[in-house]
Structure formats: structure tokens, C-alpha cells
Design a protein around this motif. Structure first.
Motif, PDB file in Angstrom:
ATOM      1  N   SER A 157     -19.339  98.474 -89.651  1.00 45.78           N
ATOM      2  CA  SER A 157     -20.104  97.586 -87.828  1.00 45.78           C
ATOM      3  C   SER A 157     -21.349  97.985 -88.863  1.00 45.78           C
ATOM      4  CB  SER A 157     -19.672  97.960 -86.820  1.00 45.78           C
ATOM      5  OG  SER A 157     -19.583  99.109 -86.420  1.00 45.78           O
ATOM      6  N   ALA A 158     -21.994  97.763 -87.981  1.00 50.22           N
ATOM      7  CA  ALA A 158     -23.783  98.589 -87.537  1.00 50.22           C
ATOM      8  C   ALA A 158     -23.911  99.532 -86.942  1.00 50.22           C
ATOM      9  CB  ALA A 158     -25.039  97.841 -86.535  1.00 50.22           C
ATOM     10  N   ALA A 159     -22.531 100.032 -86.301  1.00 54.65           N
ATOM     11  CA  ALA A 159     -22.105 101.704 -85.642  1.00 54.65           C
ATOM     12  C   ALA A 159     -22.142 102.471 -86.772  1.00 54.65           C
ATOM     13  CB  ALA A 159     -21.129 102.305 -84.971  1.00 54.65           C
ATOM     14  N   ASP A 160     -22.047 102.348 -88.223  1.00 50.78           N
ATOM     15  CA  ASP A 160     -21.884 102.650 -89.193  1.00 50.78           C
ATOM     16  C   ASP A 160     -23.082 102.895 -89.909  1.00 50.78           C
ATOM     17  OD1 ASP A 160     -18.736 103.206 -90.084  1.00 50.78           O
ATOM     18  OD2 ASP A 160     -18.486 101.035 -90.221  1.00 50.78           O
ATOM     19  N   VAL A 161     -23.742 101.930 -89.696  1.00 52.55           N
ATOM     20  CA  VAL A 161     -24.772 101.738 -90.584  1.00 52.55           C
ATOM     21  C   VAL A 161     -25.931 102.745 -90.046  1.00 52.55           C
ATOM     22  CG1 VAL A 161     -27.340 100.651 -91.282  1.00 52.55           C
ATOM     23  CG2 VAL A 161     -25.256  99.652 -91.620  1.00 52.55           C
ATOM     24  N   TYR A 162     -25.471 103.118 -88.489  1.00 50.00           N
ATOM     25  CA  TYR A 162     -27.152 103.277 -87.819  1.00 50.00           C
ATOM     26  C   TYR A 162     -26.311 105.024 -87.719  1.00 50.00           C
ATOM     27  CZ  TYR A 162     -29.773 105.787 -84.370  1.00 50.00           C
ATOM     28  OH  TYR A 162     -30.845 106.695 -83.797  1.00 50.00           O
ATOM     29  N   VAL A 163     -24.772 105.083 -87.398  1.00 50.85           N
ATOM     30  CA  VAL A 163     -24.160 106.967 -87.730  1.00 50.85           C
ATOM     31  C   VAL A 163     -24.462 107.303 -88.617  1.00 50.85           C
ATOM     32  CG1 VAL A 163     -22.390 107.613 -86.228  1.00 50.85           C
ATOM     33  CG2 VAL A 163     -23.674 106.243 -85.192  1.00 50.85           C
ATOM     34  N   GLY A 164     -23.928 106.650 -89.439  1.00 54.48           N
ATOM     35  CA  GLY A 164     -23.774 106.975 -90.763  1.00 54.48           C
ATOM     36  C   GLY A 164     -24.784 107.341 -90.884  1.00 54.48           C
ATOM     37  N   SER A 165     -26.404 106.573 -91.547  1.00 58.41           N
ATOM     38  CA  SER A 165     -27.533 107.437 -91.204  1.00 58.41           C
ATOM     39  C   SER A 165     -28.123 108.393 -91.356  1.00 58.41           C
ATOM     40  CB  SER A 165     -28.907 106.270 -90.785  1.00 58.41           C
ATOM     41  OG  SER A 165     -28.122 104.724 -91.947  1.00 58.41           O
ATOM     42  N   GLN A 166     -27.715 108.718 -89.524  1.00 54.09           N
ATOM     43  CA  GLN A 166     -28.158 110.012 -89.542  1.00 54.09           C
ATOM     44  C   GLN A 166     -27.643 111.020 -90.072  1.00 54.09           C
ATOM     45  OE1 GLN A 166     -29.711 110.708 -86.527  1.00 54.09           O
ATOM     46  NE2 GLN A 166     -30.108 109.940 -85.309  1.00 54.09           N
ATOM     47  N   VAL A 167     -26.429 110.876 -90.059  1.00 51.74           N
ATOM     48  CA  VAL A 167     -24.955 111.847 -90.928  1.00 51.74           C
ATOM     49  C   VAL A 167     -25.561 112.062 -92.548  1.00 51.74           C
ATOM     50  CG1 VAL A 167     -23.310 112.342 -92.307  1.00 51.74           C
ATOM     51  CG2 VAL A 167     -22.777 111.805 -89.737  1.00 51.74           C
ATOM     52  N   ASP A 168     -26.220 111.054 -93.154  1.00 46.81           N
ATOM     53  CA  ASP A 168     -26.675 111.351 -94.516  1.00 46.81           C
ATOM     54  C   ASP A 168     -27.700 111.978 -94.436  1.00 46.81           C
ATOM     55  OD1 ASP A 168     -25.737 110.051 -97.437  1.00 46.81           O
ATOM     56  OD2 ASP A 168     -26.926 108.517 -96.984  1.00 46.81           O
ATOM     57  N   PHE A 169     -28.867 111.634 -93.036  1.00 49.12           N
ATOM     58  CA  PHE A 169     -29.480 112.098 -93.734  1.00 49.12           C
ATOM     59  C   PHE A 169     -30.093 113.469 -93.336  1.00 49.12           C
ATOM     60  CE2 PHE A 169     -32.275 107.911 -92.642  1.00 49.12           C
ATOM     61  CZ  PHE A 169     -32.156 107.635 -94.100  1.00 49.12           C
TER      62      PHE A 169
END
Length: 210
Positions: A157-169
Motif C-alpha cells: 500500500s501507499a503506507a509502504d511507500v511513505y513509511v518505507g521511504s522514511q526508513v530507507d532515507f
């Protein structure tokens, strides 16, 4: 600009990378406009789009949406055929919204305060919404550990995109510790074709040395 056109204002060295990934996951047509730091983002033309003078920003159907989390949530609802947001009557809608807002609120605030050396003393932790940096990272780590393979289970979901980006960055910039749960989730996210397309497009826009 037609109301139906998606116009995406961004810069490859910004949180616009998150929205680029979201757009690639949707698989819809969009027009990217690169706004330069300084005069570009502070120009009267762009300030009419976003008075904050920052990116990302999205224009669609005669409206403007700013803030990466809001843009991701808006796009997921605007293009339901992509299946990137649970419907309002879906039990998964609650966890989806929970993690989106958690990352946009406590995670963003705590990570920034920690990076700037401005965390409150323990006796003042109750004055800030995130409590403490350690509490936020612990909760985020639990979410990442339970992502099997995604935050909503089998459903990306979009949650993986947004929250995952926080973790990735955060891992890349050392503002979030490099823990096994974060590493494993980030590797799954980086394996997505949309992630790789978005990264390649943004990397191609980066200033070239010399």
C-alpha cells in the motif's frame, strides 16, 4: 493545464522522490516539473502553487496537494484501481492511516529533532507528541518487523511507500539506526520495479559532476 493532468513539482534532491515512487506504483501518466532550490521554488509562479516554496507539490483536477504523506494518500484514493489504499469500510483502513500519520508526525519530528540535537530532556518528553526518539524508533522497528512482507500483510500500500521511504532515507543518512528489521524491509521495497524506475528517473536528474 487540463484538470485531469497530473503535474508533479519536484527536485531529485528532495522528498519528491517519495511521490515519484508513488506515481510509478500507480502506473499513471504524469508531468514532472523540476523546481530548482532558491529562485525556482521561491518564484511568484511557484509560490502561487505552494506558498511554502518547497517541493513536492501536486496539481490535479484543479486543486493543489502538498506534503508527501498527503500526496501519497490523495493519489491512492484518486486512483483506487491501483489498490494502494484500503477502502473506507475495509478493516485495514485503520492500520493504513495509523502508519501513514505516525511517519508524517512522530517519526518526522523525532528524527529531525535528534539530527539537530534538539531532543527534549526526559522530564520534558511529555511536551512533545513523539515522547522520545527511542520510543519512536522502537515503535517503527516493531512495525518493520511485522511487515510480512508489507505493513498490511500481503497487501502492498501507499503506507509502504511513505513509511518505507522514511526508513530507507533514514538508514542512508544515518538518522535512523540500521537494524535488521529495517534492512530486511528496505531490501524488499528496493526490489519493487516501481521503486527502481522512480530511482532511475530521479538519479538521471541529479547534477552531474564537472
Amino acid at each position: 493545464m487540463a484538470d485531469s493532468e497530473l503535474v508533479f513539482h519536484t527536485n531529485p534532491m528532495s522528498r519528491g522522490r517519495i511521490v515519484r515512487w508513488m506515481l510509478e506504483e500507480l502506473g499513471v501518466e504524469y508531468r514532472a516539473v523540476v523546481q530548482e532550490y532558491g529562485k525556482g521554488m521561491k518564484s511568484p509562479e511557484y509560490l502561487a502553487v505552494n506558498p511554502m516554496g518547497k517541493v513536492p507539490a501536486l496539481q490535479h483536477r484543479g486543486i493543489v496537494v502538498t506534503e508527501a504523506a498527503a500526496i501519497c494518500a490523495y493519489l491512492a484514493d484518486a486512483f483506487p484501481q491501483a489498490g494502494l489504499a484500503p477502502a473506507p469500510d475495509d478493516p485495514l483502513r485503520g492500520p493504513y492511516l495509523r502508519w501513514m500519520f505516525f511517519a508524517a508526525g512522530p517519526v518526522e519530528a523525532a528524527v529531525t529533532a535528534n539530527a539537530l540535537g534538539q531532543l527534549p530532556p526526559p522530564e520534558k518528553a511529555g511536551f512533545v507528541g513523539y515522547g522520545s526518539y527511542d520510543q519512536v524508533i522502537h515503535a517503527l522497528e516493531q512495525a518493520a518487523a511485522s511487515a510480512s512482507p508489507w505493513l498490511l500483510g500481503e497487501r502492498f500500500s501507499a503506507a509502504d511507500v511513505y513509511v518505507g521511504s522514511q526508513v530507507d532515507f533514514g538508514r542512508a543518512f544515518k538518522s535512523i539506526p540500521d537494524r535488521p528489521a529495517f534492512t530486511a524491509w528496505a531490501e524488499r521495497l528496493r526490489g519493487r520495479e516501481a521503486y527502481q524506475r522512480a530511482r532511475a528517473r530521479d538519479d538521471a536528474l541529479m547534477p552531474q559532476p564537472g
